[in-house]
Design an enzyme around this catalytic site. Structure first.
Site, PDB file in Angstrom:
ATOM      1  N   SER A 189       0.842  -1.198   0.000  1.00 31.78           N
ATOM      2  CA  SER A 189       0.000   0.000   0.000  1.00 31.78           C
ATOM      3  C   SER A 189       0.883   1.256   0.000  1.00 31.78           C
ATOM      4  CB  SER A 189      -0.935  -0.066   1.211  1.00 31.78           C
ATOM      5  OG  SER A 189      -1.924   0.909   1.151  1.00 31.78           O
ATOM      6  N   ASP A 231      -8.770  -6.693  -4.385  1.00 35.61           N
ATOM      7  CA  ASP A 231      -8.388  -5.379  -3.864  1.00 35.61           C
ATOM      8  C   ASP A 231      -8.949  -4.299  -4.794  1.00 35.61           C
ATOM      9  OD1 ASP A 231      -7.160  -3.077  -2.953  1.00 35.61           O
ATOM     10  OD2 ASP A 231      -5.153  -3.935  -2.851  1.00 35.61           O
ATOM     11  N   HIS A 290      -8.017  -5.256   0.018  1.00 35.93           N
ATOM     12  CA  HIS A 290      -6.714  -4.607   0.197  1.00 35.93           C
ATOM     13  C   HIS A 290      -5.965  -5.198   1.398  1.00 35.93           C
ATOM     14  CE1 HIS A 290      -3.720  -1.558  -0.337  1.00 35.93           C
ATOM     15  NE2 HIS A 290      -3.977  -0.959   0.809  1.00 35.93           N
TER      16      HIS A 290
END
Lengths: 382, 382
Positions: A156, A321, A354
């Site tokens: 991320s 995601d 995610h």
């Protein structure tokens, strides 16, 4: 064999590094100096060529693996990934976890003492960027005598830092592991961040960022921000599978208390987060996410932005995601390939959205393990 | 030819209907009586068989088409769809728009005078459901002498009411147009609603729902709820296409003001909404959405829930609607087909997300137009 049961790093003690020189931020603001808190796992080899830097995401910190000396029950946020015999093998690599500048886990941040005012920085703490983090992490590497990392990695926002390292310091990074990340946030992501920030900014207890002096915390805003965040870290399917339309009490209550199981989960997550996370740190982390866009300073071209890169890359994305979708990872891969870089890419099938990057998944862990098996601990590039 | 330029209904004056008998809600609560505000377009035929009821969604109201006598600049929210020569042709049909019970556009709602207390209802207004709306709309139909609707139609929460009509009053509905809707909310949708409600419930100006007496409005909470809602009504692609990563001032400002165009849009929408919409109505509308789940009282089987239905159906979904996805519409279609019903289904390609149902789209409008062309204005079923 459960992966996180394989060996253990035991109790790890955080360390601190003080930087006294003024630090110029990308925004033009200047910090008079700062401290970083970090942890290390494994042993730095003689030529200091086996170091891996793990960059954290929005709510992460330096405590990546092992048990914290400050709370021996608390395993690091990537303890399943990092340790002896684990995919990031601390028998081979010297791994560093660092709390980012602006954080709220020990590094200098908005809640720290501002020597100029004698008060917490609060609203006077500058908005820091991924560039600033990479620059401050490079200063830490200098002090540790690490000229070149075997790898810089993260998921991320952590993956954004890893990519920025390869752009800003090509000679200091041999490999980048960019996981569940993107070359920039989508419009929708910026919009979600804006709602989260507005929840905090409009909380009467925020006091323009200077709530410390008022003895209050903008709990309501932080709680909403985290609840919203949580929805976007999961997938629709994962939430449906975990909670469905389950009711806490078995029947409709016709009121505004907690009724559905998913509400109970979200409010619990929100309350837990609001009890320890700093509101100003949350704001600046989301802003760093919004701002990250290496193509921007390269005429809108990600290919051109990656031109300086010499590192090899492992790019990993997760099928469910929707916030950092596989499509965005493929853009990274394409731009790197265009520049003739060595790129491995893996799209992992996962229902966890995610959050997948933080979770044990045999295929995912095998991909990271095999990639790093082929990364030499020695043999720094000249 | 621009569709909304075809003819016009001109200025329409809302009407009111008073119901003095106590009204028992699904929750067990009772209202001492209530008023509904509604508009009509076109002419009711001699045997009162050409009426179409349009049900509104979360933030909708009775002003469906034409220009409002209360604000002659304000066209109805579905003015492109409803009017002379339009897909819902008022030359043929008598169309009714009604503000739902609990609304904030004139029907009895939380902001109305509670005769029992002499104060606005506020927190004492019951949580109403889709069932309650259908029951109250049926009372209105009784008073207008409409025994059977040619069609009941709506998008989103409006589509849920249309489906509930077909279940609760099979003999009173010949056709249902269920657009951009679902047999129930997903877990993710409930979660988004919970965040929105929490924004309102935790606003210090909410005062437990009795803010009217305090002379304040929970603007901060309503604003956040609407900003979040807006993100979910659009698609990722639509937002990217409309705003991209565009900056209002061309460069990063390194602060927490409005920077990205999408932030400007969201805050504008939030401010506009918070200036007129009632916070308690917002809460109860989202709760009605959460609760709608006809399968629940039929052992979890949507097929069984639809068993009483005798109406023909047009079901419409939109490709980019991730909140009420085509997959959910297909579940409706399958359950109806299982019961031997006549079902038309159309999945419209659109980039506008859930908002697509409110927008002009030639394919979508043609589908509605041709379906209603084949609906007899006369010829009520016995």
């Amino acid at each position: 064999m459960k992966l996180n049961a394989v060996h253990s790093l035991g109790v790890v003690t955080p360390q601190r590094m003080q930087f006294d020189a003024p630090f110029a931020c990308a925004s033009g603001a200047q910090l008079p100096g700062f401290e970083l808190v970090y942890e290390t796992y494994g042993t730095l080899n003689a030529d200091k060529s086996n170091a891996i830097l793990v960059c954290h995401a929005l709510s992460g910190h330096h405590h990546v693996a092992g048990l914290s000396s400050e709370d021996p029950k608390s395993a690091g946020w990537w303890d399943t990934m990092v340790g002896p015999g684990k995919p990031v093998d601390t028998n081979k690599f010297f791994v560093i976890g660092v709390n980012n500048l602006g954080g709220c886990h020990g590094s200098t941040g908005p809640g720290s003492h501002n020597p100029a005012s004698g008060q917490p920085y609060g609203s006077s703490f500058p908005v820091v960027t991924v560039d600033d983090w990479v620059a401050s992490q490079a200063l830490l590497a200098d002090r540790l005598g690490i000229r070149q990392f075997a790898a810089v990695m993260g998921g991320s926002l952590g993956g954004m830092q890893a990519m920025q390292w390869a752009i800003n310091f090509p000679e200091r990074v041999r490999h980048v592991l960019a996981i569940a990340t993107a070359p920039s946030l989508t419009t929708e992501n910026i919009a979600f961040n804006d709602v989260a920030r507005n929840a905090i900014l409009t909380d009467p207890d925020f006091h323009g960022g200077d709530f410390y002096q008022h003895g209050v915390v903008p709990t309501r805003g932080l709680r909403l921000a985290r609840m919203l965040g949580h929805i976007t870290y999961l997938s629709d399917d994962a939430m449906a599978g975990k909670f469905g339309r389950g009711l806490r009490s078995g029947d409709y209550q016709y009121g505004y208390g907690i009724e559905f199981e998913v509400e109970s989960y979200l409010r619990y997550q929100g309350d837990k987060f609001a009890a320890y996370f700093d509101a100003n740190t949350y704001l600046l982390m989301t802003k760093a996410l919004d701002y990250f866009d290496p193509a921007r300073l390269a005429g809108g071209s990600l290919r051109r932005a990656f031109a300086p890169v010499s590192a090899d890359f492992l790019v990993v994305s997760f099928s469910s995601d929707w916030r950092f979708s596989p499509q965005r990872s493929r853009q990274i891969v394409q731009a790197l390939l265009h520049n003739g870089r060595n790129v491995s890419y893996s799209e992992i099938t996962s229902t966890h959205g995610h959050d997948s990057f933080l979770m044990e998944n045999p295929h995912y862990f095998d991909v990271v393990r095999s990639y790093l098996n082929n990364v030499a601990a020695e043999g720094a590039r000249p």
